[in-house]
Design a protein around this motif. Structure first.
Motif, short mmCIF file in Angstrom:
data_model
loop_
_atom_site.label_atom_id
_atom_site.label_comp_id
_atom_site.label_asym_id
_atom_site.label_seq_id
_atom_site.Cartn_x
_atom_site.Cartn_y
_atom_site.Cartn_z
N LYS A 1 -11.72 -9.59 9.14
CA LYS A 1 -12.77 -8.58 9.08
C LYS A 1 -12.19 -7.25 8.61
CE LYS A 1 -15.79 -10.62 12.58
NZ LYS A 1 -15.73 -11.87 12.00
N THR A 2 -11.02 -6.90 9.11
CA THR A 2 -10.31 -5.71 8.65
C THR A 2 -8.85 -6.08 8.41
OG1 THR A 2 -9.76 -5.02 10.90
CG2 THR A 2 -11.80 -4.13 9.97
N ILE A 3 -8.26 -5.39 7.49
CA ILE A 3 -6.84 -5.63 7.19
C ILE A 3 -6.00 -4.72 8.09
CG2 ILE A 3 -5.06 -5.49 5.42
CD1 ILE A 3 -7.22 -6.03 3.36
N PRO A 4 -5.07 -5.31 8.86
CA PRO A 4 -4.23 -4.49 9.73
C PRO A 4 -3.38 -3.50 8.90
CG PRO A 4 -4.03 -6.81 10.29
CD PRO A 4 -4.81 -6.72 9.03
N PRO A 5 -3.07 -2.34 9.46
CA PRO A 5 -2.31 -1.32 8.72
C PRO A 5 -0.95 -1.82 8.22
CG PRO A 5 -3.21 -0.39 10.74
CD PRO A 5 -3.50 -1.85 10.76
N ARG A 6 -0.26 -2.64 9.03
CA ARG A 6 1.05 -3.13 8.60
C ARG A 6 0.92 -4.07 7.41
NH1 ARG A 6 4.98 -4.64 13.40
NH2 ARG A 6 6.41 -4.54 11.65
N LEU A 7 -0.12 -4.91 7.41
CA LEU A 7 -0.35 -5.81 6.28
C LEU A 7 -0.73 -5.02 5.04
CD1 LEU A 7 -0.60 -8.63 5.08
CD2 LEU A 7 -2.94 -8.71 5.95
N GLU A 8 -1.55 -3.99 5.22
CA GLU A 8 -1.92 -3.16 4.08
C GLU A 8 -0.70 -2.45 3.50
OE1 GLU A 8 -5.14 0.30 2.88
OE2 GLU A 8 -5.10 -0.48 4.91
N ALA A 9 0.19 -1.97 4.35
CA ALA A 9 1.42 -1.33 3.87
C ALA A 9 2.30 -2.33 3.12
CB ALA A 9 2.19 -0.72 5.05
N ALA A 10 2.37 -3.56 3.62
CA ALA A 10 3.16 -4.59 2.94
C ALA A 10 2.56 -4.93 1.59
CB ALA A 10 3.25 -5.84 3.82
N LEU A 11 1.25 -5.04 1.51
CA LEU A 11 0.60 -5.34 0.24
C LEU A 11 0.75 -4.19 -0.75
CD1 LEU A 11 -2.66 -7.08 1.48
CD2 LEU A 11 -0.70 -8.14 0.36
N ASN A 12 0.76 -2.96 -0.26
CA ASN A 12 0.98 -1.81 -1.14
C ASN A 12 2.40 -1.78 -1.70
OD1 ASN A 12 -1.63 -0.85 -0.94
ND2 ASN A 12 -1.17 0.45 0.83
N ALA A 13 3.35 -2.40 -1.01
CA ALA A 13 4.73 -2.40 -1.47
C ALA A 13 5.02 -3.50 -2.49
CB ALA A 13 5.67 -2.56 -0.27
N VAL A 14 4.12 -4.44 -2.66
CA VAL A 14 4.35 -5.57 -3.56
C VAL A 14 4.59 -5.15 -5.01
CG1 VAL A 14 3.28 -7.64 -4.55
CG2 VAL A 14 3.28 -7.29 -2.09
N PRO A 15 3.79 -4.26 -5.62
CA PRO A 15 4.05 -3.90 -7.01
C PRO A 15 5.44 -3.31 -7.24
CG PRO A 15 1.86 -3.20 -6.40
CD PRO A 15 2.54 -3.67 -5.14
N ALA A 16 5.89 -2.46 -6.33
CA ALA A 16 7.23 -1.89 -6.48
C ALA A 16 8.31 -2.95 -6.34
CB ALA A 16 7.44 -0.78 -5.45
N ALA A 17 8.10 -3.89 -5.44
CA ALA A 17 9.08 -4.96 -5.26
C ALA A 17 9.15 -5.86 -6.49
CB ALA A 17 8.73 -5.79 -4.02
N VAL A 18 8.00 -6.18 -7.06
CA VAL A 18 7.98 -7.03 -8.26
C VAL A 18 8.64 -6.30 -9.42
CG1 VAL A 18 6.46 -8.10 -9.97
CG2 VAL A 18 6.00 -8.38 -7.54
N LEU A 19 8.32 -5.03 -9.60
CA LEU A 19 8.92 -4.25 -10.68
C LEU A 19 10.43 -4.18 -10.51
CD1 LEU A 19 8.37 -2.57 -13.19
CD2 LEU A 19 8.18 -0.58 -11.71
N THR A 20 10.89 -4.00 -9.30
CA THR A 20 12.33 -3.94 -9.05
C THR A 20 13.01 -5.26 -9.39
OG1 THR A 20 11.97 -2.33 -7.30
CG2 THR A 20 14.07 -3.47 -7.29
N THR A 21 12.38 -6.37 -9.04
CA THR A 21 13.00 -7.67 -9.33
C THR A 21 13.01 -7.97 -10.82
OG1 THR A 21 10.93 -8.87 -9.02
CG2 THR A 21 12.39 -8.66 -7.10
N LEU A 22 12.15 -7.34 -11.59
CA LEU A 22 12.16 -7.54 -13.03
C LEU A 22 13.13 -6.60 -13.74
CD1 LEU A 22 8.33 -7.89 -13.70
CD2 LEU A 22 10.04 -9.71 -13.67
N VAL A 23 13.24 -5.37 -13.26
CA VAL A 23 14.03 -4.36 -13.96
C VAL A 23 15.50 -4.36 -13.54
CG1 VAL A 23 14.30 -1.86 -14.25
CG2 VAL A 23 12.05 -2.89 -14.40
#
Length: 104
Positions: free
Chosen positions: A35-57
């Motif tokens: 029903k709602t996304i917990p704050p810790r899960l939202e923070a983890a999902l927000n970190a995904v683009p930076a993590a993917v970019l780091t693994t590529l670069v």
């Protein structure tokens, strides 16, 4: 046909495809059930683009030559002020200049 078709290899490919599908669809199904996304899960999902970019670069930066490193540094600096396409052009020009002048 025996050299081209290997049953074990086809099973490995099929298993990998199924595992990939299940992990991708599983995250979607899990989040849609909440029903709602917990704050810790939202923070983890927000970190995904930076993590993917780091693994590529990062691997390209550390295994590439000085031309690649200079180009990435130039693109990083350009990205602070420019949009994506001009930033890409700056990085491309930097790597081409390094290869032309220094033969890197």
């Amino acid at each position: 046909m025996g050299a081209w078709f290997n049953t074990e290899m086809m099973l490995i490919i099929l298993g990998g495809a199924i595992a990939t599908f299940l992990t991708r669809i599983g995250g979607y199904v899990l989040i849609t059930q909440m029903k709602t996304i917990p704050p810790r899960l939202e923070a983890a999902l927000n970190a995904v683009p930076a993590a993917v970019l780091t693994t590529l670069v990062a691997p390209a930066f550390f295994t590439g030559g000085p031309d690649v490193q200079v180009a990435m540094a130039a693109a990083l600096i350009a990205s602070l002020r420019l949009s994506m396409l001009p930033m890409l052009a700056v990085g491309w020009c930097a790597v081409m200049a390094m290869r032309y002048w220094f033969g890197a």
